[in-house]
Design a protein around this motif. Structure first.
Motif: not given
Length: 119
Positions: A78-90
């Motif tokens: 799911p695309e949400i995994l990419v969004e979480w990684e973006r948030r995790r990286r600030g």
């Protein structure tokens, strides 16, 4: 009986989220872990470890499973995994030259591995 979609939790590892998605499609398609093991070239215990998130999914695993279950890769990843990684990286882009689609402009990143110029 309808099978509800599983909403991933941000605390889950990406491998666990993918495992939940594979398990959902496995159930929908009435596929056993033994059948998945044959597709992946492993034992049912290896499938169980992947489904629980204890073992990572390779890109080859995902392609084989998607083809076997007759689903798209986005059904498993799911695309949400990419969004979480973006948030995790600030929210920072990780690749130089990537254009942001957000309203705020971002500073250009310096090349972390500069090369000497040719003479």
């Amino acid at each position: 009986m309808a099978i509800p979609e599983i909403e991933p939790r941000e605390a889950d590892s990406p491998d666990a989220v993918i495992g939940e998605r594979v398990r959902l499609w496995q159930f929908r398609r009435r596929v056993t872990q033994k059948q998945l093991a044959e597709v992946l070239g492993t034992k049912p215990a290896g499938v169980s470890r992947r489904l629980s998130g204890q073992t990572g999914w390779t890109s080859t695993d995902l392609v084989r499973v998607a083809a076997f279950l007759d689903v798209s890769l986005t059904d498993l990843l799911p695309e949400i995994l990419v969004e979480w990684e973006r948030r995790r990286r600030g929210g920072e882009n990780s690749a130089p030259g990537v254009v942001s689609t957000s309203a705020e402009p971002r500073r250009a990143r310096r090349d972390s591995n500069p090369q000497p110029s040719d003479p």
